[in-house]
Design an enzyme around this catalytic site. Structure first.
Site, PDB file in Angstrom:
ATOM      1  N   ASP A  34       0.818  -1.225   0.000  1.00  0.00           N
ATOM      2  CA  ASP A  34       0.000   0.000   0.000  1.00  0.00           C
ATOM      3  C   ASP A  34       0.846   1.268   0.000  1.00  0.00           C
ATOM      4  O   ASP A  34       0.320   2.374   0.080  1.00  0.00           O
ATOM      5  CB  ASP A  34      -0.952   0.008   1.207  1.00  0.00           C
ATOM      6  CG  ASP A  34      -0.198  -0.062   2.538  1.00  0.00           C
ATOM      7  OD1 ASP A  34       1.050  -0.032   2.517  1.00  0.00           O
ATOM      8  OD2 ASP A  34      -0.856  -0.128   3.588  1.00  0.00           O
ATOM      9  N   GLU A  36       3.197   2.160   2.240  1.00  0.00           N
ATOM     10  CA  GLU A  36       3.762   2.592   3.523  1.00  0.00           C
ATOM     11  C   GLU A  36       5.219   2.140   3.641  1.00  0.00           C
ATOM     12  O   GLU A  36       5.613   1.098   3.123  1.00  0.00           O
ATOM     13  CB  GLU A  36       2.922   2.039   4.682  1.00  0.00           C
ATOM     14  CG  GLU A  36       1.588   2.757   4.803  1.00  0.00           C
ATOM     15  CD  GLU A  36       0.783   2.324   6.019  1.00  0.00           C
ATOM     16  OE1 GLU A  36       1.248   1.456   6.787  1.00  0.00           O
ATOM     17  OE2 GLU A  36      -0.319   2.856   6.182  1.00  0.00           O
ATOM     18  N   ASP A 157      16.261  37.273 -10.316  1.00  0.00           N
ATOM     19  CA  ASP A 157      15.472  38.294  -9.623  1.00  0.00           C
ATOM     20  C   ASP A 157      16.276  38.786  -8.420  1.00  0.00           C
ATOM     21  O   ASP A 157      17.339  38.243  -8.108  1.00  0.00           O
ATOM     22  CB  ASP A 157      14.091  37.768  -9.205  1.00  0.00           C
ATOM     23  CG  ASP A 157      14.195  36.515  -8.352  1.00  0.00           C
ATOM     24  OD1 ASP A 157      15.112  36.430  -7.513  1.00  0.00           O
ATOM     25  OD2 ASP A 157      13.355  35.618  -8.511  1.00  0.00           O
ATOM     26  N   LYS A 180      12.541  43.505 -11.894  1.00  0.00           N
ATOM     27  CA  LYS A 180      11.180  43.285 -12.377  1.00  0.00           C
ATOM     28  C   LYS A 180      10.355  44.544 -12.139  1.00  0.00           C
ATOM     29  O   LYS A 180      10.284  45.042 -11.027  1.00  0.00           O
ATOM     30  CB  LYS A 180      10.546  42.108 -11.633  1.00  0.00           C
ATOM     31  CG  LYS A 180      11.101  40.756 -12.048  1.00  0.00           C
ATOM     32  CD  LYS A 180      10.416  39.636 -11.288  1.00  0.00           C
ATOM     33  CE  LYS A 180      10.991  38.299 -11.710  1.00  0.00           C
ATOM     34  NZ  LYS A 180      10.606  37.201 -10.839  1.00  0.00           N
ATOM     35  N   ASP A 206      20.242  30.581  -9.283  1.00  0.00           N
ATOM     36  CA  ASP A 206      19.051  30.732  -8.445  1.00  0.00           C
ATOM     37  C   ASP A 206      19.095  29.641  -7.375  1.00  0.00           C
ATOM     38  O   ASP A 206      19.904  28.698  -7.479  1.00  0.00           O
ATOM     39  CB  ASP A 206      17.788  30.584  -9.309  1.00  0.00           C
ATOM     40  CG  ASP A 206      16.575  31.278  -8.703  1.00  0.00           C
ATOM     41  OD1 ASP A 206      16.644  31.728  -7.546  1.00  0.00           O
ATOM     42  OD2 ASP A 206      15.542  31.372  -9.403  1.00  0.00           O
ATOM     43  N   SER A 210      12.270  24.997 -10.438  1.00  0.00           N
ATOM     44  CA  SER A 210      11.088  24.142 -10.290  1.00  0.00           C
ATOM     45  C   SER A 210      10.512  23.856 -11.679  1.00  0.00           C
ATOM     46  O   SER A 210      10.927  22.910 -12.344  1.00  0.00           O
ATOM     47  CB  SER A 210      10.080  24.836  -9.374  1.00  0.00           C
ATOM     48  OG  SER A 210       8.916  24.069  -9.254  1.00  0.00           O
ATOM     49  N   GLY A 213      10.311  28.033 -15.466  1.00  0.00           N
ATOM     50  CA  GLY A 213       9.760  29.260 -16.067  1.00  0.00           C
ATOM     51  C   GLY A 213      10.665  30.467 -15.872  1.00  0.00           C
ATOM     52  O   GLY A 213      10.895  31.237 -16.810  1.00  0.00           O
TER      53      GLY A 213
HETATM   54  C1  R5P Z   1      11.517  31.693  -6.108  1.00  0.00           C
HETATM   55  O1  R5P Z   1      11.310  32.327  -5.089  1.00  0.00           O
HETATM   56  C2  R5P Z   1      12.722  30.839  -6.265  1.00  0.00           C
HETATM   57  O2  R5P Z   1      13.875  31.497  -5.864  1.00  0.00           O
HETATM   58  C3  R5P Z   1      12.881  30.368  -7.699  1.00  0.00           C
HETATM   59  O3  R5P Z   1      13.117  31.507  -8.517  1.00  0.00           O
HETATM   60  C4  R5P Z   1      11.640  29.657  -8.166  1.00  0.00           C
HETATM   61  O4  R5P Z   1      11.297  28.625  -7.293  1.00  0.00           O
HETATM   62  C5  R5P Z   1      11.848  29.098  -9.560  1.00  0.00           C
HETATM   63  O5  R5P Z   1      10.652  28.499  -9.977  1.00  0.00           O
HETATM   64  P1  R5P Z   1      10.395  28.125 -11.480  1.00  0.00           P
HETATM   65  O6  R5P Z   1      11.518  27.231 -11.936  1.00  0.00           O
HETATM   66  O7  R5P Z   1       9.070  27.394 -11.437  1.00  0.00           O
HETATM   67  O8  R5P Z   1      10.292  29.390 -12.256  1.00  0.00           O
END
Ligand code: R5P
Length: 280
Positions: A34, A36, A157, A180, A206, A210, A213
């Site tokens: 299952d 676990e 950023d 930005k 960075d 994730s 983007g």
């Molecule tokens: C945001 O606060 C993080 O520092 C990364 O810039 C963010 O997690 C990146 O996400 P993604 O790859 O989805 O643009």
């Protein structure tokens, strides 16, 4: 002393064991039909260093059971969490939310004496722990990889600006960041101020990739400005839904991450930096 390697970062656990001249503990694990998790520690030791991420969710339960099994054998537990999942929600942004970064800390500290987090989303997260907590910075591991190859380190950023600055100091090059500006409710302008990137070799850095983007947008903008070569790096490479393919297709020459989350891009190990913190 033994390293107890959870299933999330076996390569990092192995690298750490090598750096510290320790052995990996003999542990049996399995998943029931299952789903676990089951764990049994097959030997005795007094001091354990557990290495396990709190991402994705199933690794959290594995971590709790590793801690529970180990505390029944060992007197001391050091916990290395290479990628501290649930770190993004580190405060109440809107009324009614949970502070996941704090809740995780309260659960984790129950069965640990000391914890090391590698580049948590915000450094203040370590203050959620009532046990000794330290931050390991993986930026130098990445920067060393790019020594002699890069003209400018760029933060996608302002949040990654300190990382870019630190990497540039180690590499011995310039740094900058994308500013930005909100044009309208659904339009954000990203630009690099006071720098011509034409013909330059750039490294975008960075903490997390994730969906990819953020990186693909940064690459597109830098290519439009005729950058010569673009490299992409991060501490924690999640690469959700083939994000790596999209980044490479956008025109990135190479992606380099640390080994907090193991992928084909984990070429900069944080093992040495973690071992130094554990020995202090
Ligand atoms: C945001 O606060 C993080 O520092 C990364 O810039 C963010 O997690 C990146 O996400 P993604 O790859 O989805 O643009």
């Amino acid at each position: 002393m033994k390293i107890v390697a959870g299933s999330s970062s076996p390569m990092l656990a192995k690298n750490l064991a090598k750096k510290m001249s320790l052995e990996i503990a003999d542990v049996s694990t399995k998943r029931f039909p299952d789903g676990e998790f089951y764990i049994k520690v097959n030997e005795e030791f007094e001091h354990a260093i557990i290495v396990q991420n709190t991402y994705p969710d199933e690794n959290i339960v594995e971590l709790f059971l590793l801690q529970d099994a180990v505390k029944r054998i060992a007197d001391k537990i050091d916990l290395v969490i290479p990628y501290y999942g649930y770190g993004r929600q580190d405060k109440i942004f809107e009324k009614g939310e949970a502070i996941s970064a704090e809740k995780m800390a309260k659960l984790i500290e129950q069965d640990a004496d000391r914890v090391i987090l590698v580049n948590p989303h915000k450094d203040h997260i370590i203050n959620f722990f009532d046990i000794e907590a330290k931050v390991c910075d993986g930026v130098p591991s990445i920067a060393k990889f790019f020594e002699g190859k890069i003209d400018v380190v760029i933060a996608p950023d302002k949040g990654a600006l300190e990382m870019a600055k630190k990497a540039s100091e180690i590499i011995g090059c310039e740094y900058n960041y994308f500013e930005k500006t909100r044009i309208s409710s659904n339009e954000v302008k990203m630009e690099i101020k006071d720098m011509d990137v034409k013909g330059k070799k750039l490294l975008i850095i960075d903490d997390i990739i994730s969906t990819g983007g953020t990186m693909t947008k940064a690459i597109d903008l830098l290519k439009k400005q005729n950058a010569h070569e673009i490299y992409v790096s991060c501490i924690h490479g999640l690469f959700i839904g083939n994000a790596d393919d999209r980044i490479l297709k956008a025109g990135c020459r190479e992606i380099i991450t640390t080994d907090t989350i193991e992928t084909a891009y984990s070429k900069a190990s944080v093992a040495e930096r973690i071992s130094l913190l554990l020995q202090n």
